[in-house]
Design a protein around this motif. Structure first.
Motif, mmCIF file in Angstrom:
data_model
loop_
_atom_site.group_PDB
_atom_site.id
_atom_site.type_symbol
_atom_site.label_atom_id
_atom_site.label_comp_id
_atom_site.label_asym_id
_atom_site.label_seq_id
_atom_site.Cartn_x
_atom_site.Cartn_y
_atom_site.Cartn_z
ATOM 1 N N PRO A 28 -1.869 -4.975 10.412
ATOM 2 C CA PRO A 28 -1.488 -3.540 10.394
ATOM 3 C C PRO A 28 -1.052 -2.817 9.260
ATOM 4 N N LEU A 29 -1.082 -3.652 8.089
ATOM 5 C CA LEU A 29 -0.921 -3.240 6.729
ATOM 6 C C LEU A 29 -2.317 -2.391 6.149
ATOM 7 N N ALA A 30 -3.502 -2.752 6.938
ATOM 8 C CA ALA A 30 -4.391 -2.238 6.545
ATOM 9 C C ALA A 30 -4.822 -0.607 6.484
ATOM 10 N N VAL A 31 -3.946 -0.020 7.415
ATOM 11 C CA VAL A 31 -3.900 1.500 7.708
ATOM 12 C C VAL A 31 -2.875 2.120 6.560
ATOM 13 N N VAL A 32 -2.596 1.444 5.615
ATOM 14 C CA VAL A 32 -1.646 2.388 4.483
ATOM 15 C C VAL A 32 -2.724 2.991 3.856
ATOM 16 N N ALA A 33 -2.395 4.209 3.701
ATOM 17 C CA ALA A 33 -3.475 5.143 3.079
ATOM 18 C C ALA A 33 -3.422 5.366 1.592
ATOM 19 N N TRP A 34 -2.107 5.013 0.984
ATOM 20 C CA TRP A 34 -2.069 5.192 -0.182
ATOM 21 C C TRP A 34 -1.897 4.002 -1.149
ATOM 22 N N PRO A 35 -2.283 4.124 -2.602
ATOM 23 C CA PRO A 35 -2.041 2.876 -3.250
ATOM 24 C C PRO A 35 -0.645 2.515 -3.601
ATOM 25 N N VAL A 36 -0.494 1.407 -4.212
ATOM 26 C CA VAL A 36 0.916 0.938 -4.553
ATOM 27 C C VAL A 36 0.664 0.345 -6.128
ATOM 28 N N LEU A 37 1.407 0.570 -6.748
ATOM 29 C CA LEU A 37 1.594 -0.306 -8.031
ATOM 30 C C LEU A 37 2.346 -1.666 -7.583
ATOM 31 N N GLN A 38 1.638 -2.756 -7.822
ATOM 32 C CA GLN A 38 2.325 -4.274 -7.363
ATOM 33 C C GLN A 38 2.504 -5.046 -8.291
ATOM 34 N N SER A 39 3.102 -6.019 -8.112
ATOM 35 C CA SER A 39 3.153 -7.347 -8.959
ATOM 36 C C SER A 39 3.840 -8.285 -7.879
ATOM 37 N N SER A 40 3.672 -9.594 -8.228
ATOM 38 C CA SER A 40 4.250 -10.916 -7.409
ATOM 39 C C SER A 40 5.681 -10.608 -7.448
ATOM 40 N N ALA A 41 6.524 -11.070 -6.234
ATOM 41 C CA ALA A 41 8.001 -10.845 -6.217
ATOM 42 C C ALA A 41 8.737 -12.038 -6.944
ATOM 43 N N ASN A 42 8.312 -12.317 -7.879
ATOM 44 C CA ASN A 42 9.024 -13.456 -8.553
ATOM 45 C C ASN A 42 9.600 -12.805 -9.756
ATOM 46 N N ARG A 43 10.547 -13.486 -10.216
ATOM 47 C CA ARG A 43 11.012 -13.229 -11.593
ATOM 48 C C ARG A 43 10.155 -13.734 -12.719
ATOM 49 N N ALA A 44 10.247 -12.929 -13.843
ATOM 50 C CA ALA A 44 8.972 -13.377 -14.743
ATOM 51 C C ALA A 44 8.972 -14.627 -14.931
ATOM 52 N N GLY A 45 7.810 -15.445 -15.001
ATOM 53 C CA GLY A 45 7.801 -16.793 -15.258
ATOM 54 C C GLY A 45 8.050 -17.828 -14.386
ATOM 55 N N GLY A 46 8.659 -17.404 -13.040
ATOM 56 C CA GLY A 46 9.160 -18.115 -11.715
ATOM 57 C C GLY A 46 7.728 -18.218 -10.993
ATOM 58 N N ALA A 47 7.988 -19.268 -10.059
ATOM 59 C CA ALA A 47 6.891 -19.438 -9.094
ATOM 60 C C ALA A 47 6.607 -18.342 -8.391
ATOM 61 N N ASP A 48 5.434 -18.039 -7.845
ATOM 62 C CA ASP A 48 5.075 -17.180 -7.043
ATOM 63 C C ASP A 48 5.506 -17.470 -5.478
#
Length: 203
Positions: free
Chosen positions: A122-142
């Motif tokens: 269902p996410l494939a219908v999102v029309a607009w881009p996002v700025l993204q990064s993994s949801a870990n604290r910096a240096g933490g496990a993904d």
């Protein structure tokens, strides 16, 4: 993931909110790419240095190509062969698009187009881009599960979309910034896509 989840995600992003969402690799944080407030909040949640670049994720390959019309013919063909997939491609950005994602080097941009199938389709219908990064604290496990995300990150996000357990290996980061001129490329981070697969695609 449901259509209602996707609609809520799009509303959150459109007002500069920060969302935790599932990708084809690990859980990520997302915000509107041109919202300075949203980007600054995302970076604070991660404890990420403000000069470290992020990536712009498009949910459809056609949207990514349309947003980057300056891509050379050779680079564009490589992008079409490689994406969608578990890759972050560093591509030339002569028009300096999405500057908040670029860090100090505005002439290079990280681009993601995830492969969204199964429960994530269902996410494939999102029309607009996002700025993204993994949801870990910096240096933490993904994080492969929402429960793996630091509690402070979960509490600080405006929206959490839980799609269960994900593969858990982050995207491979591939530098194509000089590919147009000389065909050279390099792997910046080993990840979900093995080097052998890249060799086959870029040969």
């Amino acid at each position: 993931m449901t259509a209602d989840d996707v609609e809520t995600f799009e509303r959150c992003i459109s007002v500069g909110g920060v969302a935790i969402f599932p990708a084809d690799t690990v859980y990520g944080l997302a915000t509107e790419p041109d919202s300075r407030e949203g980007v600054e909040r995302l970076y604070r949640l991660k404890g990420r240095a403000p000069d470290k670049p992020a990536a712009v994720m498009f949910f459809q390959l056609d949207a990514a190509l349309a947003a980057l019309p300056e891509l050379g013919e050779r680079t564009r063909a490589a992008v079409e062969r490689l994406l969608p997939g578990a890759l972050t491609l560093l591509v030339p950005n002569p028009a300096r698009r999405f500057p908040l994602a670029c860090g100090p080097d505005l002439k290079r941009l990280g681009v993601r187009v995830p492969l969204l199938d199964g429960d994530l389709a269902p996410l494939a219908v999102v029309a607009w881009p996002v700025l993204q990064s993994s949801a870990n604290r910096a240096g933490g496990a993904d994080p492969r599960r929402v429960a793996d995300i630091d509690e402070s990150v979960r509490a600080g996000a405006d929206l959490v979309l839980d799609a269960g357990e994900l593969p858990g290996t982050p995207s491979t980061v591939l530098d194509l910034s000089s590919y147009e001129d000389d065909g050279d490329w390099s792997v910046i981070r080993e990840g979900a896509v093995p080097r052998e697969a890249l060799v086959r695609s870029l040969r």
